[in-house]
Enzyme design. Sequence first.
Site, mmCIF file in Angstrom:
data_model
loop_
_atom_site.group_PDB
_atom_site.id
_atom_site.type_symbol
_atom_site.label_atom_id
_atom_site.label_comp_id
_atom_site.label_asym_id
_atom_site.label_seq_id
_atom_site.Cartn_x
_atom_site.Cartn_y
_atom_site.Cartn_z
ATOM 1 N N CYS A 74 2.535 -10.535 -10.193
ATOM 2 C CA CYS A 74 3.243 -9.329 -9.751
ATOM 3 C C CYS A 74 4.639 -9.243 -10.366
ATOM 4 O O CYS A 74 5.074 -8.183 -10.794
ATOM 5 C CB CYS A 74 3.405 -9.330 -8.233
ATOM 6 S SG CYS A 74 1.947 -9.834 -7.332
ATOM 7 N N ASP A 75 5.350 -10.350 -10.373
ATOM 8 C CA ASP A 75 6.792 -10.288 -10.654
ATOM 9 C C ASP A 75 7.218 -10.970 -11.942
ATOM 10 O O ASP A 75 8.392 -10.882 -12.324
ATOM 11 C CB ASP A 75 7.567 -10.929 -9.480
ATOM 12 C CG ASP A 75 7.335 -10.169 -8.180
ATOM 13 O OD1 ASP A 75 7.007 -8.971 -8.257
ATOM 14 O OD2 ASP A 75 7.479 -10.757 -7.103
ATOM 15 N N CYS A 93 4.345 -14.461 -6.260
ATOM 16 C CA CYS A 93 3.296 -13.901 -7.104
ATOM 17 C C CYS A 93 3.794 -13.680 -8.534
ATOM 18 O O CYS A 93 4.523 -12.727 -8.808
ATOM 19 C CB CYS A 93 2.832 -12.571 -6.485
ATOM 20 S SG CYS A 93 1.574 -11.715 -7.427
HETATM 21 C C1 LIG Z 1 5.978 -10.598 -2.512
HETATM 22 C C2 LIG Z 1 4.692 -9.997 -3.024
HETATM 23 C C3 LIG Z 1 4.735 -9.202 -4.153
HETATM 24 C C4 LIG Z 1 3.579 -8.622 -4.637
HETATM 25 N N1 LIG Z 1 3.644 -7.814 -5.730
HETATM 26 C C5 LIG Z 1 2.530 -7.208 -6.191
HETATM 27 C C6 LIG Z 1 2.597 -6.330 -7.332
HETATM 28 O O1 LIG Z 1 3.651 -6.116 -7.926
HETATM 29 N N2 LIG Z 1 1.426 -5.746 -7.723
HETATM 30 C C7 LIG Z 1 0.236 -5.967 -7.096
HETATM 31 O O2 LIG Z 1 -0.762 -5.365 -7.479
HETATM 32 N N3 LIG Z 1 0.152 -6.797 -6.020
HETATM 33 C C8 LIG Z 1 1.262 -7.425 -5.562
HETATM 34 N N4 LIG Z 1 1.188 -8.279 -4.493
HETATM 35 C C9 LIG Z 1 -0.117 -8.525 -3.891
HETATM 36 C C10 LIG Z 1 -0.493 -7.379 -2.952
HETATM 37 O O3 LIG Z 1 0.576 -7.126 -2.064
HETATM 38 C C11 LIG Z 1 -1.744 -7.704 -2.181
HETATM 39 O O4 LIG Z 1 -2.764 -8.057 -3.084
HETATM 40 C C12 LIG Z 1 -2.193 -6.514 -1.358
HETATM 41 O O5 LIG Z 1 -1.173 -6.133 -0.457
HETATM 42 C C13 LIG Z 1 -3.452 -6.824 -0.576
HETATM 43 O O6 LIG Z 1 -3.746 -5.733 0.241
HETATM 44 P P1 LIG Z 1 -4.633 -5.898 1.572
HETATM 45 O O7 LIG Z 1 -4.721 -4.546 2.144
HETATM 46 O O8 LIG Z 1 -5.864 -6.625 1.246
HETATM 47 O O9 LIG Z 1 -3.810 -6.881 2.506
HETATM 48 P P2 LIG Z 1 -2.337 -6.821 3.105
HETATM 49 O O10 LIG Z 1 -1.402 -6.128 2.207
HETATM 50 O O11 LIG Z 1 -2.057 -8.233 3.464
HETATM 51 O O12 LIG Z 1 -2.487 -5.928 4.420
HETATM 52 C C14 LIG Z 1 -3.172 -6.406 5.545
HETATM 53 C C15 LIG Z 1 -2.649 -5.673 6.766
HETATM 54 O O13 LIG Z 1 -3.466 -5.979 7.874
HETATM 55 C C16 LIG Z 1 -2.654 -6.071 9.036
HETATM 56 N N5 LIG Z 1 -3.390 -6.846 10.028
HETATM 57 C C17 LIG Z 1 -3.781 -8.135 9.964
HETATM 58 N N6 LIG Z 1 -4.483 -8.479 11.064
HETATM 59 C C18 LIG Z 1 -4.519 -7.382 11.868
HETATM 60 C C19 LIG Z 1 -5.088 -7.106 13.155
HETATM 61 N N7 LIG Z 1 -5.762 -8.040 13.840
HETATM 62 N N8 LIG Z 1 -4.926 -5.864 13.694
HETATM 63 C C20 LIG Z 1 -4.246 -4.900 13.025
HETATM 64 N N9 LIG Z 1 -3.673 -5.110 11.801
HETATM 65 C C21 LIG Z 1 -3.822 -6.329 11.218
HETATM 66 C C22 LIG Z 1 -1.403 -6.766 8.521
HETATM 67 O O14 LIG Z 1 -0.289 -6.556 9.376
HETATM 68 C C23 LIG Z 1 -1.235 -6.108 7.149
HETATM 69 O O15 LIG Z 1 -0.398 -4.973 7.213
HETATM 70 C C24 LIG Z 1 2.343 -8.870 -3.988
HETATM 71 C C25 LIG Z 1 2.296 -9.697 -2.853
HETATM 72 C C26 LIG Z 1 3.465 -10.246 -2.374
HETATM 73 C C27 LIG Z 1 3.418 -11.111 -1.141
#
Ligand SMILES: Cc1cc2nc3c(=O)[nH]c(=O)nc-3n(C[C@H](O)[C@H](O)[C@H](O)COP(=O)(O)OP(=O)(O)OC[C@H]3O[C@@H](n4cnc5c(N)ncnc54)[C@H](O)[C@@H]3O)c2cc1C
Length: 403
Positions: free
Chosen positions: A223-224, A220
């Site tokens: 992000c980084d 990303c």
């Molecule tokens: C390496 C990296 C660095 C990043 N750095 C940044 C940053 O600096 N700043 C920023 O704003 N964003 C950053 N991002 C992006 C950010 O992490 C995501 O946009 C954010 O986490 C999205 O949140 P979410 O809750 O939609 O999904 P996710 O964070 O993907 O969370 C989804 C959760 O659902 C759970 N899940 C899935 N299916 C099921 C199921 N059937 N039953 C129970 N649980 C389930 C998963 O285990 C997971 O924990 C980064 C992403 C990555 C990969």
Amino acid sequence: MDQGRGVPGAIILAPRTKNTRTQNQELRTPHSEPRTKNTRTQNQELRTPRPNSPFSIFNSQFTPISLSLTNLCMFQILSYTTKNFEVNMRYDVIIVGAGPAGLAAAIYSARGGLTTAVFEKAMVGGQITVTEEVENYPGFEEPISGFELTAKMQAQAERFGAVFIEEEITAMGMEGLCKVIEAGGQYYRAKSVIICTGAHPRRMNVPGEERLTGRGVSYCATCDGAFYRDKVVAVVGGGDSAIEEAMFLTRFAKKVIIIHRRDELRAQKIIQERAFRNPKMEFIWDTVVQKIHGETRIEKLELVNRKTTDITMLPVDGFFIYIGILPSNQLLESRINLDSAGFVYTDEYMHTNIPGIYAAGDIRYTPLRQVVTATSDGAIAAWSAEKWIIENEDEFEVDCAEQ
Ligand SMILES: Cc1cc2nc3c(=O)[nH]c(=O)nc-3n(C[C@H](O)[C@H](O)[C@H](O)COP(=O)(O)OP(=O)(O)OC[C@H]3O[C@@H](n4cnc5c(N)ncnc54)[C@H](O)[C@@H]3O)c2cc1C
């Protein structure tokens, strides 16, 4: 606290060893505890169902045939037999996934007085927990680790009474007003479900990738990118997002090297032309990365030319992988409208096409996938769920009545 003894609706669960923030968590019936109380205690316990539990499905009218079919075709089973198995717990709102979207939804939902359960299959906090420094989430002048940021969100949600359950949701019955959820062999009912299952970058699966993620390997640039001022970074990928993110990186890095497996990019011509004109961009063609080297941080990439099979080493400070982002949509079957890549279509209220089911965060079809957008989506989804529940209160009394 001995759950299940004299606590109607409680679940009996066995200790779990998952690498989650709360190794030992206790489940509570939201109706047996004050909603405003913090539902997490220091030594909470998670247990798996006991066959003889008065609250277990083994004592319900669920037949062996239904059980064996469960793995094959749970959606249909849930659709046709909701009256035939014991539902262990009822909530106003069930949230699938405890990433930033799910955590924000839990804060809004529980604070709104709705009984709220958040299911997480892996690590509470989601994708961002691997990031050591989040610099772009409002309110934190200094960088905060993704783990700490989401731990604060979890604590905030628990303060309002949200319950966290360390289980994967494996099936969802979407028919009717009252939804049925299966997780860890237990069945739950909810008036509304918020899908926050997120997404994950496609991995290259080369040695060193997993170990050095967050230590120079990133997925990303938004992000980084800012961590690489005046550094040399490489980007793998040849599509629109790879090239656009690479161009974004040129704002910080002194050199951005695109490594592409073919001799031309897949990105749109206009994007390619802009990239070729950028003096900070360099290209290595017909080449793949076969290993990422580094002890505590990335040091160099081991490259192999696909035509000559020559192996070279490329020293870099950072390595960004853009070979696709995959939605975590295994749970959603054909009834939820998805785009061609598998992300959920919603409107601005986070409604999916199924009444009472919302989606928030990275799982959505959305232009920006970040913590701030995920939390915003989660808040809107919880607000929409609350309105839905209030509007349908009378119908819920009939449809979600105790069986
Ligand atoms: C390496 C990296 C660095 C990043 N750095 C940044 C940053 O600096 N700043 C920023 O704003 N964003 C950053 N991002 C992006 C950010 O992490 C995501 O946009 C954010 O986490 C999205 O949140 P979410 O809750 O939609 O999904 P996710 O964070 O993907 O969370 C989804 C959760 O659902 C759970 N899940 C899935 N299916 C099921 C199921 N059937 N039953 C129970 N649980 C389930 C998963 O285990 C997971 O924990 C980064 C992403 C990555 C990969």
